[in-house]
Scaffold this motif. Structure first.
Motif, mmCIF file in Angstrom:
data_model
loop_
_atom_site.group_PDB
_atom_site.id
_atom_site.type_symbol
_atom_site.label_atom_id
_atom_site.label_comp_id
_atom_site.label_asym_id
_atom_site.label_seq_id
_atom_site.Cartn_x
_atom_site.Cartn_y
_atom_site.Cartn_z
ATOM 1 N N GLN A 14 0.844 -1.193 0.000
ATOM 2 C CA GLN A 14 0.000 0.000 0.000
ATOM 3 C C GLN A 14 0.883 1.247 0.000
ATOM 4 O O GLN A 14 1.044 1.927 1.011
ATOM 5 C CB GLN A 14 -0.936 -0.020 1.213
ATOM 6 C CG GLN A 14 -1.935 -1.150 1.188
ATOM 7 C CD GLN A 14 -2.839 -1.082 -0.034
ATOM 8 O OE1 GLN A 14 -3.450 -0.061 -0.321
ATOM 9 N NE2 GLN A 14 -2.894 -2.178 -0.772
ATOM 10 N N PRO A 16 2.797 4.018 -3.365
ATOM 11 C CA PRO A 16 3.052 4.205 -4.790
ATOM 12 C C PRO A 16 4.393 3.601 -5.215
ATOM 13 O O PRO A 16 5.321 3.464 -4.410
ATOM 14 C CB PRO A 16 3.105 5.729 -4.958
ATOM 15 C CG PRO A 16 2.588 6.312 -3.700
ATOM 16 C CD PRO A 16 2.751 5.282 -2.631
ATOM 17 N N ALA A 17 4.487 3.285 -6.501
ATOM 18 C CA ALA A 17 5.722 2.720 -7.050
ATOM 19 C C ALA A 17 6.918 3.624 -6.780
ATOM 20 O O ALA A 17 8.020 3.137 -6.488
ATOM 21 C CB ALA A 17 5.560 2.489 -8.551
ATOM 22 N N GLU A 18 6.724 4.932 -6.838
ATOM 23 C CA GLU A 18 7.823 5.877 -6.647
ATOM 24 C C GLU A 18 8.439 5.764 -5.252
ATOM 25 O O GLU A 18 9.643 5.951 -5.085
ATOM 26 C CB GLU A 18 7.350 7.317 -6.879
ATOM 27 C CG GLU A 18 6.901 7.602 -8.292
ATOM 28 C CD GLU A 18 5.465 7.154 -8.595
ATOM 29 O OE1 GLU A 18 4.710 6.749 -7.677
ATOM 30 O OE2 GLU A 18 5.096 7.195 -9.785
ATOM 31 N N ASN A 74 10.864 3.015 -11.625
ATOM 32 C CA ASN A 74 9.596 2.708 -10.963
ATOM 33 C C ASN A 74 8.992 1.373 -11.377
ATOM 34 O O ASN A 74 7.852 1.083 -11.025
ATOM 35 C CB ASN A 74 8.565 3.825 -11.185
ATOM 36 C CG ASN A 74 9.034 5.142 -10.635
ATOM 37 O OD1 ASN A 74 9.610 5.198 -9.556
ATOM 38 N ND2 ASN A 74 8.828 6.202 -11.382
ATOM 39 N N SER A 98 2.461 -1.237 -10.639
ATOM 40 C CA SER A 98 1.538 -0.259 -10.072
ATOM 41 C C SER A 98 0.098 -0.678 -10.360
ATOM 42 O O SER A 98 -0.258 -0.978 -11.495
ATOM 43 C CB SER A 98 1.822 1.122 -10.663
ATOM 44 O OG SER A 98 0.985 2.075 -10.058
ATOM 45 N N PRO A 101 -2.935 4.633 -7.543
ATOM 46 C CA PRO A 101 -2.090 5.721 -7.049
ATOM 47 C C PRO A 101 -1.300 5.377 -5.787
ATOM 48 O O PRO A 101 -0.264 5.970 -5.544
ATOM 49 C CB PRO A 101 -3.060 6.867 -6.795
ATOM 50 C CG PRO A 101 -4.419 6.280 -6.862
ATOM 51 C CD PRO A 101 -4.337 4.986 -7.581
ATOM 52 N N ALA A 102 -1.759 4.424 -5.008
ATOM 53 C CA ALA A 102 -1.039 4.075 -3.777
ATOM 54 C C ALA A 102 -1.080 2.572 -3.512
ATOM 55 O O ALA A 102 -1.199 2.133 -2.372
ATOM 56 C CB ALA A 102 -1.614 4.847 -2.591
ATOM 57 N N SER A 103 -0.963 1.778 -4.575
ATOM 58 C CA SER A 103 -0.907 0.326 -4.368
ATOM 59 C C SER A 103 -0.115 -0.321 -5.502
ATOM 60 O O SER A 103 -0.205 0.093 -6.653
ATOM 61 C CB SER A 103 -2.302 -0.285 -4.267
ATOM 62 O OG SER A 103 -3.011 -0.098 -5.468
ATOM 63 N N CYS A 104 0.659 -1.321 -5.120
ATOM 64 C CA CYS A 104 1.540 -2.016 -6.064
ATOM 65 C C CYS A 104 1.635 -3.488 -5.695
ATOM 66 O O CYS A 104 1.319 -3.884 -4.567
ATOM 67 C CB CYS A 104 2.960 -1.448 -5.995
ATOM 68 S SG CYS A 104 3.104 0.261 -6.481
ATOM 69 N N TRP A 147 5.638 5.735 3.112
ATOM 70 C CA TRP A 147 4.451 6.374 2.535
ATOM 71 C C TRP A 147 3.613 7.036 3.624
ATOM 72 O O TRP A 147 3.134 8.158 3.460
ATOM 73 C CB TRP A 147 3.642 5.357 1.746
ATOM 74 C CG TRP A 147 2.379 5.886 1.151
ATOM 75 C CD1 TRP A 147 1.118 5.397 1.350
ATOM 76 C CD2 TRP A 147 2.227 6.982 0.248
ATOM 77 N NE1 TRP A 147 0.194 6.123 0.634
ATOM 78 C CE2 TRP A 147 0.858 7.112 -0.063
ATOM 79 C CE3 TRP A 147 3.114 7.877 -0.327
ATOM 80 C CZ2 TRP A 147 0.356 8.093 -0.909
ATOM 81 C CZ3 TRP A 147 2.618 8.861 -1.177
ATOM 82 C CH2 TRP A 147 1.255 8.948 -1.460
#
Length: 155
Positions: A14, A16-18, A74, A98, A101-104, A147
């Motif tokens: 939970q 982002p990839a960045e 990324n 990805s 927006p906030a999970s990968c 995060w």
């Protein structure tokens, strides 16, 4: 010739990839957090030779010197290694997929090929699986904490 062997561990994160990429791509910084590679040197560049200490559970740490063959910011890092006079070759990957927006999904694994593969024991395969799992779980814990620290406070 033995069939190729793939060992992989995947985990949902939970963040982002960045956020994940920020520390996964910093190979020199791995020694601060990475249980699988407690000593690492080299930089992320095509053709770069890394020097990594691999610490698999229940085994003596060993030094490997793989070559980075591909990377995408990324998303992924891929390196290759040939051992035993070419009788065993590996392709190691670290991937970030990805999902939003906030999970990968974070994956790390390795493809093994060559004559020496037939001598891999169940104990060796299990140690690699455990090492990959420890790496992935540490990435998840660190990424989610990083995060949370960056996320604005709820009002």
């Amino acid at each position: 010739m033995a069939l190729p062997l793939k060992i992989e561990h995947r985990v949902g994160i939970q963040a982002p990839a960045e956020v994940i990429w920020a520390f996964v791509s910093d190979i020199e910084g791995w020694s601060r957090w990475n249980p699988l590679y407690p000593k690492a040197s080299g930089k992320l560049a095509f053709g770069e030779k890394l020097e990594l200490e691999v610490a698999l559970p229940g085994q003596k740490p060993q030094i490997i010197r793989p070559t980075i063959t591909d990377w995408t910011p990324n998303e992924q890092i891929i390196w290759e290694l040939s051992m035993f006079a070419g009788l065993l070759s590996t392709k190691r990957y670290i991937e970030i997929e990805s999902l939003g927006p906030a999970s990968c999904i974070f994956s790390n694994g390795e493809l093994f090929e060559g004559f020496m593969l037939r001598f891999f024991t169940r104990k060796q395969r299990d140690a690699i699986k455990k090492g990959f799992a420890a790496f992935a779980e540490t990435v998840r814990t660190k990424a989610e904490a990083d995060w949370q620290a960056q996320a604005p406070a709820a009002t």
